[in-house]
Motif scaffolding. Structure first.
Motif, PDB file in Angstrom:
ATOM      1  N   GLN A 242      29.650  43.551  28.675  1.00 52.86           N
ATOM      2  CA  GLN A 242      28.751  43.133  29.747  1.00 52.86           C
ATOM      3  C   GLN A 242      28.563  44.215  30.804  1.00 52.86           C
ATOM      4  O   GLN A 242      28.162  43.923  31.927  1.00 52.86           O
ATOM      5  N   SER A 243      28.820  45.454  30.402  1.00 49.04           N
ATOM      6  CA  SER A 243      28.583  46.560  31.335  1.00 49.04           C
ATOM      7  C   SER A 243      27.107  46.661  31.702  1.00 49.04           C
ATOM      8  O   SER A 243      26.763  47.248  32.739  1.00 49.04           O
ATOM      9  N   GLY A 244      26.226  46.069  30.887  1.00 44.54           N
ATOM     10  CA  GLY A 244      24.795  46.083  31.185  1.00 44.54           C
ATOM     11  C   GLY A 244      24.426  45.318  32.436  1.00 44.54           C
ATOM     12  O   GLY A 244      23.293  45.445  32.922  1.00 44.54           O
ATOM     13  N   PHE A 245      25.365  44.548  32.981  1.00 50.65           N
ATOM     14  CA  PHE A 245      25.097  43.872  34.255  1.00 50.65           C
ATOM     15  C   PHE A 245      24.737  44.886  35.335  1.00 50.65           C
ATOM     16  O   PHE A 245      23.876  44.625  36.184  1.00 50.65           O
ATOM     17  N   ALA A 246      25.362  46.048  35.272  1.00 47.88           N
ATOM     18  CA  ALA A 246      25.108  47.081  36.278  1.00 47.88           C
ATOM     19  C   ALA A 246      23.718  47.695  36.142  1.00 47.88           C
ATOM     20  O   ALA A 246      23.249  48.371  37.062  1.00 47.88           O
ATOM     21  N   ASP A 247      23.058  47.469  35.003  1.00 48.26           N
ATOM     22  CA  ASP A 247      21.726  48.035  34.778  1.00 48.26           C
ATOM     23  C   ASP A 247      20.609  47.121  35.262  1.00 48.26           C
ATOM     24  O   ASP A 247      19.432  47.517  35.221  1.00 48.26           O
ATOM     25  N   LEU A 248      20.940  45.903  35.684  1.00 46.70           N
ATOM     26  CA  LEU A 248      19.903  45.005  36.190  1.00 46.70           C
ATOM     27  C   LEU A 248      19.294  45.587  37.459  1.00 46.70           C
ATOM     28  O   LEU A 248      19.981  46.204  38.265  1.00 46.70           O
ATOM     29  N   ASP A 249      18.008  45.385  37.614  1.00 46.17           N
ATOM     30  CA  ASP A 249      17.305  45.975  38.762  1.00 46.17           C
ATOM     31  C   ASP A 249      16.459  44.906  39.465  1.00 46.17           C
ATOM     32  O   ASP A 249      15.319  44.670  39.089  1.00 46.17           O
ATOM     33  N   PRO A 250      17.036  44.289  40.498  1.00 45.02           N
ATOM     34  CA  PRO A 250      18.396  44.523  41.009  1.00 45.02           C
ATOM     35  C   PRO A 250      19.396  43.556  40.367  1.00 45.02           C
ATOM     36  O   PRO A 250      19.007  42.484  39.893  1.00 45.02           O
ATOM     37  N   ALA A 251      20.661  43.935  40.379  1.00 45.17           N
ATOM     38  CA  ALA A 251      21.710  42.992  40.001  1.00 45.17           C
ATOM     39  C   ALA A 251      21.897  42.004  41.147  1.00 45.17           C
ATOM     40  O   ALA A 251      21.794  42.381  42.312  1.00 45.17           O
ATOM     41  N   PRO A 252      22.146  40.734  40.854  1.00 41.24           N
ATOM     42  CA  PRO A 252      22.341  39.767  41.945  1.00 41.24           C
ATOM     43  C   PRO A 252      23.591  40.080  42.752  1.00 41.24           C
ATOM     44  O   PRO A 252      24.561  40.631  42.219  1.00 41.24           O
ATOM     45  N   PRO A 253      23.585  39.759  44.038  1.00 35.65           N
ATOM     46  CA  PRO A 253      24.800  39.945  44.847  1.00 35.65           C
ATOM     47  C   PRO A 253      25.952  39.129  44.272  1.00 35.65           C
ATOM     48  O   PRO A 253      25.754  38.016  43.762  1.00 35.65           O
ATOM     49  N   VAL A 254      27.153  39.679  44.386  1.00 36.29           N
ATOM     50  CA  VAL A 254      28.338  39.042  43.792  1.00 36.29           C
ATOM     51  C   VAL A 254      29.426  38.870  44.847  1.00 36.29           C
ATOM     52  O   VAL A 254      29.737  39.801  45.594  1.00 36.29           O
ATOM     53  N   LEU A 255      30.000  37.669  44.885  1.00 40.65           N
ATOM     54  CA  LEU A 255      31.247  37.420  45.605  1.00 40.65           C
ATOM     55  C   LEU A 255      32.326  37.246  44.547  1.00 40.65           C
ATOM     56  O   LEU A 255      32.266  36.329  43.733  1.00 40.65           O
ATOM     57  N   TRP A 256      33.320  38.142  44.545  1.00 41.52           N
ATOM     58  CA  TRP A 256      34.403  38.127  43.568  1.00 41.52           C
ATOM     59  C   TRP A 256      35.673  37.679  44.282  1.00 41.52           C
ATOM     60  O   TRP A 256      36.152  38.348  45.194  1.00 41.52           O
ATOM     61  N   ILE A 257      36.190  36.530  43.877  1.00 40.68           N
ATOM     62  CA  ILE A 257      37.407  35.980  44.475  1.00 40.68           C
ATOM     63  C   ILE A 257      38.482  35.900  43.396  1.00 40.68           C
ATOM     64  O   ILE A 257      38.239  35.370  42.308  1.00 40.68           O
ATOM     65  N   ARG A 258      39.660  36.421  43.722  1.00 35.79           N
ATOM     66  CA  ARG A 258      40.765  36.370  42.761  1.00 35.79           C
ATOM     67  C   ARG A 258      42.082  36.231  43.510  1.00 35.79           C
ATOM     68  O   ARG A 258      42.161  36.486  44.716  1.00 35.79           O
ATOM     69  N   GLY A 259      43.115  35.815  42.793  1.00 40.79           N
ATOM     70  CA  GLY A 259      44.442  35.712  43.368  1.00 40.79           C
ATOM     71  C   GLY A 259      45.273  36.934  43.039  1.00 40.79           C
ATOM     72  O   GLY A 259      45.128  37.520  41.958  1.00 40.79           O
ATOM     73  N   ASP A 260      46.161  37.313  43.934  1.00 43.24           N
ATOM     74  CA  ASP A 260      46.981  38.496  43.686  1.00 43.24           C
ATOM     75  C   ASP A 260      48.132  38.224  42.726  1.00 43.24           C
ATOM     76  O   ASP A 260      48.836  39.149  42.308  1.00 43.24           O
ATOM     77  N   SER A 261      48.337  36.938  42.348  1.00 44.25           N
ATOM     78  CA  SER A 261      49.418  36.574  41.435  1.00 44.25           C
ATOM     79  C   SER A 261      48.877  36.003  40.124  1.00 44.25           C
ATOM     80  O   SER A 261      49.579  35.251  39.440  1.00 44.25           O
ATOM     81  N   ASP A 262      47.647  36.368  39.785  1.00 47.09           N
ATOM     82  CA  ASP A 262      47.017  35.904  38.548  1.00 47.09           C
ATOM     83  C   ASP A 262      47.735  36.529  37.349  1.00 47.09           C
ATOM     84  O   ASP A 262      47.824  37.744  37.232  1.00 47.09           O
ATOM     85  N   GLN A 263      48.236  35.683  36.444  1.00 42.73           N
ATOM     86  CA  GLN A 263      48.927  36.170  35.255  1.00 42.73           C
ATOM     87  C   GLN A 263      48.039  36.176  34.016  1.00 42.73           C
ATOM     88  O   GLN A 263      48.456  36.653  32.966  1.00 42.73           O
TER      89      GLN A 263
END
Length: 340
Positions: A242-263
């Motif tokens: 899915q690296s092609g996501f970066a080729d979208l013009d424009p790519a939609p804004p992204v909010l990336w939320i993750r935990g620091d203890s994700d296993q």
């Protein structure tokens, strides 16, 4: 909130729905071995401001069982989401939140149906280069047959327990997996909440068609390579890039939320067979030079940096499910992002 079956041009999809249909629509996409039931609290939190839709994957939750064509990567599942929007007459762009493997479905929806997606919330998303069998920030394969990824990487004892509807507390049971890996160590659910989430997990269709998928043997460690059907094969880097996501013009804004203890989604994931081999938990590990581990979080960041417009938020003391572990903060940040 209502739960109903939606007949689409592709299959029958169970959909949780809440809020005013005239309000902006946000679609919530669940992860592997779960269902939209994991979003019940979040749906309630968002329904005052949004028209909320939360579909179940084919073969998961209350949706009809149908084979996942893994050779399409996440496209079978993202096309199912688009078909639900068509069936419900949702024409304009929507906001999409994807959790875990649902993050990969959300990315695929944006790649294949860019006119459908206004903004993306990625919650502990899987790597854009799949799960297992790749390394480096560019997601290059570890072996020519993508060994170490696919249906054969799932723990057979866990799969058997899932198929049997096991509600026990054995080390490989669904309940123990929920407690130990879906959330950070030490986090506990209220008893009735845990039972509801366990119910949702146990609705997963187990087999070559849905979860985990079929497998083939490999001459490369750990001896399994991806087949062609089912969820875990769809997440193999053999079929998912899915690296092609970066080729979208424009790519939609992204909010990336993750935990620091994700296993689960981590640069040292406890579900990456290379990492487990490195720790001595899977025998015969040939070493880091032959079979390096997968830097999942770094791979996500590399693609989002290439796309441009993203914000990364890390919750301290949080595991794989920020919306379950810190629900009020999560809902507030999602609401603020979607309103901006």
């Amino acid at each position: 909130m209502t739960l109903r079956d939606v007949q689409t041009a592709r299959t029958t999809t169970a959909v949780r729905e809440a809020g005013d249909p005239s309000a902006p629509t946000v679609v919530l996409i669940h992860g592997n071995v779960s269902s939209s039931a994991f979003f019940d609290v979040l749906i309630d939190a968002l329904a005052a401001d949004f028209h909320v839709l939360a579909p179940d994957f084919r073969g998961y939750g209350d949706s009809a069982r149908a084979t996942i064509d893994a050779t399409r990567g996440m496209a079978d599942l993202s096309d199912d989401v688009a078909a639900v929007l068509d069936a419900l007459g949702v024409d304009g762009p929507v906001d999409v939140l994807g959790w875990s493997a649902g993050g990969n479905v959300a990315l695929q929806l944006a790649i294949d149906h860019p006119q459908r997606v206004r903004r993306l919330v990625l919650e502990a998303p899987g790597s854009p280069f799949g799960f297992g069998g790749s390394t480096g920030e560019d997601g290059r394969p570890v072996a020519d047959d993508f060994a170490g990824s696919g249906g054969g990487t799932a723990n057979p004892q866990f799969c058997a327990a899932l198929a049997a509807g096991d509600r026990g507390e054995e080390p490989t049971s669904p309940r123990t997996t929920l407690r130990a890996f879906y959330v950070a160590p030490g986090f506990t659910f209220a008893p009735e909440v845990e039972e509801a989430y366990l119910d949702a997990m146990l609705k997963t269709s187990v087999g070559d068609d849905v979860y985990p998928g079929d497998t083939v043997t490999s001459g490369n460690w750990p001896g399994v390579a991806p087949g062609t059907t089912g969820m875990n094969n769809a997440l193999s880097p053999k079929y998912l890039d899915q690296s092609g996501f970066a080729d979208l013009d424009p790519a939609p804004p992204v909010l990336w939320i993750r935990g620091d203890s994700d296993q689960i989604v981590s640069d040292t994931s406890m579900f990456d067979l290379a990492q487990l081999g490195k720790l001595g938990a899977v025998p015969g590990y040939p070493g880091e030079e032959v079979c390096p581990t997968q830097p999942m979080v770094s791979q996500v960041r590399a693609v989002l940096e290439a796309a441009g417009d993203y914000t990364e938020v890390v919750y301290e003391g949080c595991g794989h499910s920020p919306h379950l572990e810190q629900p009020e903060r999560f809902a507030d940040e999602v609401r603020a992002f979607l309103r901006s």
